[in-house]
Design a protein around this motif. Structure first.
Motif: not given
Length: 163
Positions: A3-12, A17-20, A42-46, A50-52
């Protein structure tokens, strides 16, 4: 594969994520006419970390799901929407997509949402089958809503109640 590990995204996570996003871009599931540029954030202010939620195998990011509000209107703040889902080619068919959908539903419940919805392109039968198997039902179809890769495709609206 476990099973994959599912976790909240982090800024790093942004470079991975951009490559994906670039590697998984396809007119089968994306309404943008071309893949994101290599220097596009990949991340934007809106729509930040925390949205991923991300899926990892052996410490490597192999997928993400983006969750947000379908509109900015207070009258529909009780609804959250899956606004993006991507899984690396090598992780497809191994449970990462399903785990990400389940994580999005769980996160929507945690945030107190009463409904979760999504939009998926008609020809994306793999994604539609995954969503249906996780309790999403077709709630509407916008015929020929997008002109992609030389053809008109439907926008399929799916959702489920969380109460």
């Amino acid at each position: 594969m476990p099973e994959p590990l599912i976790r909240p995204a982090r800024p790093d996570d942004e470079p991975a994520l951009a490559r994906l996003d670039r590697e998984t871009w396809s007119p089968l599931h994306e309404v943008r006419p071309e893949p994101p540029a290599p220097d596009e954030p990949f991340f934007h202010p809106a729509c930040g970390p925390d949205a991923h939620q991300v899926a990892e195998y052996d410490g490597r990011v192999v997928g993400y799901v983006r969750l947000g509000h379908p509109t900015g209107m207070p009258t529909n703040a009780h609804v959250l929407q899956i606004r993006g889902l991507a899984v690396a080619e090598e992780a497809r068919g191994k449970g990462a997509g399903r785990a990400l959908v389940r994580a999005a539903v769980a996160e929507a419940r945690r945030r107190g949402a009463r409904r979760i919805s999504l939009r998926v392109l008609g020809p994306n039968t793999v994604a539609r089958a995954l969503y249906a198997s996780e309790g999403f039902t077709v709630e509407g179809v916008l015929p020929g809503e997008f002109h992609l890769d030389g053809r008109y495709v439907d926008d399929v609206l799916m959702g489920q109640s969380l109460v």
